[in-house]
Design a protein around this motif. Structure first.
Motif, PDB file in Angstrom:
ATOM      1  N   HIS A 197       0.912  -0.899   0.026  1.00 24.56           N
ATOM      2  CA  HIS A 197       0.012  -0.155   0.034  1.00 24.56           C
ATOM      3  C   HIS A 197       0.593   1.219  -0.012  1.00 24.56           C
ATOM      4  CE1 HIS A 197      -2.753   3.293   1.192  1.00 24.56           C
ATOM      5  NE2 HIS A 197      -2.339   3.120   2.332  1.00 24.56           N
ATOM      6  N   HIS A 209       1.394   5.724  -1.035  1.00 24.16           N
ATOM      7  CA  HIS A 209       0.751   6.997  -1.097  1.00 24.16           C
ATOM      8  C   HIS A 209       1.453   7.786  -2.300  1.00 24.16           C
ATOM      9  CE1 HIS A 209      -0.480   6.782   3.411  1.00 24.16           C
ATOM     10  NE2 HIS A 209      -1.163   6.140   2.926  1.00 24.16           N
ATOM     11  N   HIS A 269      -6.963   8.712  -0.973  1.00 20.60           N
ATOM     12  CA  HIS A 269      -5.939   8.168   0.012  1.00 20.60           C
ATOM     13  C   HIS A 269      -4.854   7.647  -0.873  1.00 20.60           C
ATOM     14  CE1 HIS A 269      -5.556   4.927   3.745  1.00 20.60           C
ATOM     15  NE2 HIS A 269      -4.272   5.628   2.912  1.00 20.60           N
TER      16      HIS A 269
HETATM   17 ZN   LIG Z   1      -2.346   4.918   3.588  1.00 19.53          ZN
END
Ligand SMILES: [Zn+2]
Length: 218
Positions: free
Chosen positions: A99, A101, A162
């Protein structure tokens, strides 16, 4: 060195891939998270919460069950652990989750817009990179939305307002998918800034997708 550490290989991988996230500028500081399914198939090594990747040694990497229950003492697993375990529970083909950004992909996530097949490398992730609707970071709701959006066919999605999520057979493979998502997002951003990108036809993307099966494997 990690021979005696339970699930030492998976825990070493999590630290290495985390540092690679920083190296490739896919995240900053302690942002993003990484997990790798252990050899038993039922335990997951997840990056610890709030620890700079440079300080993540194998013994500091938490282990959780597929239900997200932490089985090691010490540092807490990432607050986004529910998203990781939701994907492992639903997909046997997933052995690693990343994950990030990363900025260009997060730009489209913030617009709530999927990334279309304007560059052929999108096929590493799917016929596009779809967007999972907004839910609060770290929530079970976000984990559900993301796992539903990925379904069985996508190896990446955007998380609205996000960031990004990518999967692979290993954490290293998931990292490669996350890198490609950021690259395609950047090219698409540049293309729409100066003109109208040509989007590849569905049949061609399907062909490319089969070519890229198992992308990132050694
Ligand atoms: Zn995050």
């Amino acid at each position: 060195m990690t021979d005696d550490l339970p699930h030492g290989t998976a825990r070493t991988t999590v630290g290495d891939v985390g540092r690679e996230l920083l190296e490739r500028e896919l995240t900053t500081g302690t942002g993003g998270n990484v997990s790798h399914r252990c050899a038993d198939g039922e335990t997951v090594a997840v990056s610890p919460s709030g620890v700079p990747y440079g300080d993540v040694t194998p013994e500091r990497v938490p282990l959780v069950t597929l239900d997200g229950e932490q089985v090691t003492g010490g540092l807490d697993a990432s607050s986004e652990t529910p998203i990781h375990t939701a994907l492992y529970r639903r997909r046997d083909d997933v052995g690693g989750v990343v994950h990030t950004h990363s900025p260009y992909a997060s730009t489209f996530a913030t617009l709530g817009e999927s990334i279309p097949a304007s560059h052929y490398l999108i096929a590493v992730a799917g016929d596009e990179v779809p967007v999972a609707g907004y839910a609060r970071p770290g929530s079970e709701e976000l984990a559900e939305l993301a796992a539903e959006t990925m379904g069985a066919d996508y190896d990446a999605c955007l998380l609205q307002n996000h960031g990004t999520l990518a999967v692979g057979e290993t954490a290293e493979a998931a990292l490669e998918v996350a890198s490609m998502v950021e690259y395609c997002a950047r090219i698409h951003y540049q293309a729409i800034s100066v003109g109208e990108p040509i989007v590849l036809p569905d049949e061609e993307v399907a062909h490319l997708r089969s070519m890229f099966e198992g992308y990132g494997q050694r």
